[in-house]
Design a protein around this motif. Structure first.
Motif, PDB file in Angstrom:
ATOM      1  N   ARG A   1       7.077 -31.088 -13.720  1.00  0.00           N
ATOM      2  CA  ARG A   1       7.462 -29.537 -13.207  1.00  0.00           C
ATOM      3  C   ARG A   1       5.913 -28.870 -12.780  1.00  0.00           C
ATOM      4  NH1 ARG A   1      12.592 -27.392 -12.368  1.00  0.00           N
ATOM      5  NH2 ARG A   1      14.406 -28.755 -13.404  1.00  0.00           N
ATOM      6  N   ARG A   2       5.234 -29.889 -12.851  1.00  0.00           N
ATOM      7  CA  ARG A   2       3.561 -29.503 -12.813  1.00  0.00           C
ATOM      8  C   ARG A   2       3.215 -30.515 -11.729  1.00  0.00           C
ATOM      9  NH1 ARG A   2       4.829 -26.194 -16.148  1.00  0.00           N
ATOM     10  NH2 ARG A   2       4.657 -26.035 -18.372  1.00  0.00           N
ATOM     11  N   PHE A   3       1.591 -28.733 -10.314  1.00  0.00           N
ATOM     12  CA  PHE A   3       1.884 -29.268  -9.910  1.00  0.00           C
ATOM     13  C   PHE A   3       0.505 -28.291  -8.697  1.00  0.00           C
ATOM     14  CE2 PHE A   3       5.103 -26.343  -8.487  1.00  0.00           C
ATOM     15  CZ  PHE A   3       4.615 -25.872  -7.604  1.00  0.00           C
ATOM     16  N   LEU A   4      -0.729 -29.040  -8.663  1.00  0.00           N
ATOM     17  CA  LEU A   4      -1.605 -27.921  -7.836  1.00  0.00           C
ATOM     18  C   LEU A   4      -1.327 -27.554  -6.014  1.00  0.00           C
ATOM     19  CD1 LEU A   4      -4.278 -29.189 -10.293  1.00  0.00           C
ATOM     20  CD2 LEU A   4      -3.300 -27.506  -9.561  1.00  0.00           C
ATOM     21  N   CYS A   5      -0.848 -27.391  -5.485  1.00  0.00           N
ATOM     22  CA  CYS A   5      -0.842 -26.592  -4.014  1.00  0.00           C
ATOM     23  C   CYS A   5      -2.608 -26.462  -3.915  1.00  0.00           C
ATOM     24  CB  CYS A   5      -0.525 -26.173  -3.110  1.00  0.00           C
ATOM     25  SG  CYS A   5       0.075 -25.905  -1.913  1.00  0.00           S
ATOM     26  N   TYR A   6      -3.187 -27.810  -3.025  1.00  0.00           N
ATOM     27  CA  TYR A   6      -4.644 -27.778  -2.493  1.00  0.00           C
ATOM     28  C   TYR A   6      -4.968 -26.945  -1.493  1.00  0.00           C
ATOM     29  CZ  TYR A   6      -5.376 -31.351  -6.292  1.00  0.00           C
ATOM     30  OH  TYR A   6      -5.759 -31.808  -7.215  1.00  0.00           O
ATOM     31  N   THR A   7      -3.758 -27.084  -0.207  1.00  0.00           N
ATOM     32  CA  THR A   7      -4.234 -26.566   0.827  1.00  0.00           C
ATOM     33  C   THR A   7      -2.710 -26.717   1.976  1.00  0.00           C
ATOM     34  OG1 THR A   7      -4.191 -28.749   1.959  1.00  0.00           O
ATOM     35  CG2 THR A   7      -6.003 -28.052   1.348  1.00  0.00           C
ATOM     36  N   ALA A   8      -3.360 -25.065   2.804  1.00  0.00           N
ATOM     37  CA  ALA A   8      -2.015 -24.298   3.089  1.00  0.00           C
ATOM     38  C   ALA A   8      -1.036 -24.253   2.610  1.00  0.00           C
ATOM     39  CB  ALA A   8      -1.163 -25.681   4.353  1.00  0.00           C
ATOM     40  N   PRO A   9      -0.406 -23.492   1.239  1.00  0.00           N
ATOM     41  CA  PRO A   9       0.100 -22.621   0.165  1.00  0.00           C
ATOM     42  C   PRO A   9       1.574 -22.374   1.133  1.00  0.00           C
ATOM     43  CG  PRO A   9      -1.813 -21.724   0.437  1.00  0.00           C
ATOM     44  CD  PRO A   9      -2.450 -22.726   1.014  1.00  0.00           C
ATOM     45  N   GLY A  10       1.544 -21.354   2.788  1.00  0.00           N
ATOM     46  CA  GLY A  10       2.073 -22.180   3.306  1.00  0.00           C
ATOM     47  C   GLY A  10       2.890 -22.271   4.279  1.00  0.00           C
ATOM     48  N   ARG A  11       2.880 -23.451   3.541  1.00  0.00           N
ATOM     49  CA  ARG A  11       3.979 -24.624   3.770  1.00  0.00           C
ATOM     50  C   ARG A  11       4.984 -25.013   2.655  1.00  0.00           C
ATOM     51  NH1 ARG A  11       3.119 -27.118   8.341  1.00  0.00           N
ATOM     52  NH2 ARG A  11       1.634 -27.293   9.283  1.00  0.00           N
ATOM     53  N   LEU A  12       4.288 -24.885   1.173  1.00  0.00           N
ATOM     54  CA  LEU A  12       5.392 -24.121   0.484  1.00  0.00           C
ATOM     55  C   LEU A  12       6.057 -23.110  -0.515  1.00  0.00           C
ATOM     56  CD1 LEU A  12       5.857 -25.957  -2.010  1.00  0.00           C
ATOM     57  CD2 LEU A  12       4.253 -26.076  -3.174  1.00  0.00           C
ATOM     58  N   VAL A  13       6.930 -22.907  -0.113  1.00  0.00           N
ATOM     59  CA  VAL A  13       8.079 -22.125  -1.011  1.00  0.00           C
ATOM     60  C   VAL A  13       7.754 -22.246  -2.024  1.00  0.00           C
ATOM     61  CG1 VAL A  13      10.372 -20.614  -0.250  1.00  0.00           C
ATOM     62  CG2 VAL A  13       9.687 -21.429   1.309  1.00  0.00           C
ATOM     63  N   LEU A  14       7.740 -21.283  -2.824  1.00  0.00           N
ATOM     64  CA  LEU A  14       7.281 -20.797  -4.629  1.00  0.00           C
ATOM     65  C   LEU A  14       8.088 -20.240  -4.924  1.00  0.00           C
ATOM     66  CD1 LEU A  14       3.203 -19.969  -4.968  1.00  0.00           C
ATOM     67  CD2 LEU A  14       4.330 -22.384  -5.293  1.00  0.00           C
ATOM     68  N   GLN A  15       8.934 -21.002  -6.692  1.00  0.00           N
ATOM     69  CA  GLN A  15       9.801 -20.570  -6.788  1.00  0.00           C
ATOM     70  C   GLN A  15       9.376 -20.478  -8.412  1.00  0.00           C
ATOM     71  OE1 GLN A  15      12.846 -23.530  -4.779  1.00  0.00           O
ATOM     72  NE2 GLN A  15      14.051 -21.631  -4.813  1.00  0.00           N
ATOM     73  N   PRO A  16       8.486 -20.038  -8.888  1.00  0.00           N
ATOM     74  CA  PRO A  16       7.853 -20.236  -9.784  1.00  0.00           C
ATOM     75  C   PRO A  16       8.687 -20.064 -11.339  1.00  0.00           C
ATOM     76  CG  PRO A  16       7.559 -18.141  -9.061  1.00  0.00           C
ATOM     77  CD  PRO A  16       7.879 -18.838  -7.718  1.00  0.00           C
ATOM     78  N   GLU A  17       9.885 -19.641 -10.993  1.00  0.00           N
ATOM     79  CA  GLU A  17      11.409 -19.470 -11.964  1.00  0.00           C
ATOM     80  C   GLU A  17      11.374 -21.387 -12.352  1.00  0.00           C
ATOM     81  OE1 GLU A  17      13.313 -18.865  -8.382  1.00  0.00           O
ATOM     82  OE2 GLU A  17      11.496 -18.167  -8.905  1.00  0.00           O
ATOM     83  N   LEU A  18      11.782 -21.297 -11.779  1.00  0.00           N
ATOM     84  CA  LEU A  18      11.789 -22.956 -11.852  1.00  0.00           C
ATOM     85  C   LEU A  18      10.426 -23.756 -12.679  1.00  0.00           C
ATOM     86  CD1 LEU A  18      13.214 -24.039  -8.200  1.00  0.00           C
ATOM     87  CD2 LEU A  18      14.439 -23.183 -10.389  1.00  0.00           C
ATOM     88  N   ALA A  19       9.525 -23.153 -13.095  1.00  0.00           N
ATOM     89  CA  ALA A  19       8.676 -23.887 -13.391  1.00  0.00           C
ATOM     90  C   ALA A  19       8.586 -24.140 -15.314  1.00  0.00           C
ATOM     91  CB  ALA A  19       7.068 -23.365 -13.268  1.00  0.00           C
ATOM     92  N   GLY A  20       9.812 -23.296 -15.331  1.00  0.00           N
ATOM     93  CA  GLY A  20       9.889 -23.441 -17.039  1.00  0.00           C
ATOM     94  C   GLY A  20       8.684 -22.376 -17.615  1.00  0.00           C
ATOM     95  N   ALA A  21       9.128 -22.380 -18.873  1.00  0.00           N
ATOM     96  CA  ALA A  21       7.741 -21.396 -19.768  1.00  0.00           C
ATOM     97  C   ALA A  21       6.405 -22.003 -19.808  1.00  0.00           C
ATOM     98  CB  ALA A  21       8.768 -21.324 -20.798  1.00  0.00           C
ATOM     99  N   ARG A  22       5.360 -21.043 -19.375  1.00  0.00           N
ATOM    100  CA  ARG A  22       3.696 -21.770 -19.658  1.00  0.00           C
ATOM    101  C   ARG A  22       3.637 -22.652 -20.818  1.00  0.00           C
ATOM    102  NH1 ARG A  22      -0.108 -20.608 -16.302  1.00  0.00           N
ATOM    103  NH2 ARG A  22       1.010 -18.834 -15.164  1.00  0.00           N
ATOM    104  N   LEU A  23       3.094 -23.244 -21.029  1.00  0.00           N
ATOM    105  CA  LEU A  23       2.653 -23.901 -23.040  1.00  0.00           C
ATOM    106  C   LEU A  23       1.209 -23.483 -23.225  1.00  0.00           C
ATOM    107  CD1 LEU A  23       3.074 -28.296 -22.190  1.00  0.00           C
ATOM    108  CD2 LEU A  23       5.055 -26.031 -22.973  1.00  0.00           C
ATOM    109  N   ARG A  24       1.345 -22.345 -24.025  1.00  0.00           N
ATOM    110  CA  ARG A  24       0.740 -22.016 -24.771  1.00  0.00           C
ATOM    111  C   ARG A  24      -0.358 -22.906 -25.825  1.00  0.00           C
ATOM    112  NH1 ARG A  24       0.548 -16.919 -22.562  1.00  0.00           N
ATOM    113  NH2 ARG A  24       1.683 -16.549 -21.286  1.00  0.00           N
ATOM    114  N   ALA A  25      -1.534 -22.890 -25.918  1.00  0.00           N
ATOM    115  CA  ALA A  25      -2.219 -23.544 -27.042  1.00  0.00           C
ATOM    116  C   ALA A  25      -1.657 -22.954 -28.616  1.00  0.00           C
ATOM    117  CB  ALA A  25      -3.658 -23.697 -26.613  1.00  0.00           C
ATOM    118  N   ALA A  26      -1.848 -23.515 -29.443  1.00  0.00           N
ATOM    119  CA  ALA A  26      -1.193 -22.911 -31.113  1.00  0.00           C
ATOM    120  C   ALA A  26      -2.655 -21.927 -30.925  1.00  0.00           C
ATOM    121  CB  ALA A  26      -1.097 -23.729 -31.842  1.00  0.00           C
TER     122      ALA A  26
END
Length: 286
Positions: A260-285
């Motif tokens: 569920r990880r990715f980086l959109c480098y260019t033309a982000p307007g073509r990608l409809v973001l749904q950040p709630e689908l990415a799951g919990a952000r991992l944090r360093a202990a």
């Protein structure tokens, strides 16, 4: 449309070899069956490609298309592949205008399986219009998952690149070869035969999406644009020149796409973001 006559000269994708492991034990494994294929156009030698040979006729068509040497498959009378002599013979209907001049200037590339492209590809990139296309984050995850589940030579033998064409998250074609350029050219040849018959009908909500396991170099971005594919996804990254060209022509380049990880480098307007689908952000202990 008059279609070219094609052979169906497939070759085995793998071969078995004996190896010795770290314990001194002998075991049999599969390795990719790389082979050379020399392309002749109207009896004139053009280039030698290193390939698995899964769909050599589509590879030849896509190569000619992406090198901008032939404008339509209707200009080709036949493609005959003969693995006994490792040759592909292309017969055109009226020849290729100025072929000596158009194939004289080569640019050394980063491609595996191909060593050069003809220089005019770079000059014509701005003439490749891209269609309207938007991909949702959910569709992107569907594409990544489809690749994960796909049976492949890579899983059994390794050492190959995989590329795929999607309409939305529906996989239309999956191709593997020793180099990502051969794989994208094979897809381009397959598309070329079907575009003329309107057999591929994307919509802005279900656009054509090109996926590759390899990095997004300038050549991969250019070839995607020539195929009128506006969204490209890679599990690898992007080069500076690939980034600059994608940004210039408005191509959406998405890299590092795994799970569920990715980086959109260019033309982000073509990608409809749904950040709630990415799951919990991992944090360093702490």
């Amino acid at each position: 449309m008059t279609r070219p006559v094609l052979t169906d000269a497939r070759a085995p994708l793998t071969r078995s070899v004996r190896t010795v492991n770290e314990f001194g034990e002998s075991e049999e494994i599969s390795i990719p069956a790389e082979r050379d294929l020399t392309l002749y156009v109207d009896k004139r030698e053009l280039v030698t490609l290193m390939t698995l040979g899964a769909h050599p006729e589509w590879l030849v068509l896509g190569y000619l298309r992406n090198q901008r040497l032939v404008d339509s498959p209707a200009a080709i009378e036949s493609v005959t592949v003969d693995w006994e002599v490792n040759a592909a013979a292309v017969k055109t209907r009226d020849g290729i205008e100025r072929i000596e001049e158009r194939t004289a200037h080569r640019v050394v590339t980063t491609g595996c399986g191909q060593g050069s492209v003809f220089g005019h590809m770079m000059e014509e990139i701005d003439s490749a219009p891209l269609p309207q296309a938007r991909l949702t984050q959910a569709q992107l995850y569907g594409i990544v998952n489809a690749i994960r589940l796909q049976e492949s030579t890579y899983k059994s033998a390794g050492s190959v690149h995989g590329c795929a064409l999607f309409r939305g998250e529906e996989m239309l074609l999956f191709v593997e070869d020793v180099g990502r350029h051969n794989a994208i050219d094979t897809i381009a040849g397959w598309m070329w035969l079907r575009e003329q018959e309107a057999a591929i009908a994307p919509t802005p909500e279900e656009p054509l999406v090109f996926y590759t396991t390899g990095r997004l170099t300038s050549e991969m971005v250019i070839k995607s644009a020539q195929m009128r594919v506006a969204i490209v996804v890679s599990r690898s990254g992007i080069t500076q020149m690939g980034y600059e060209i994608a940004e210039r022509i408005g191509l959406c380049a998405i890299g590092r796409a795994t799970n569920r990880r990715f980086l959109c480098y260019t033309a982000p307007g073509r990608l409809v973001l749904q950040p709630e689908l990415a799951g919990a952000r991992l944090r360093a202990a702490p």
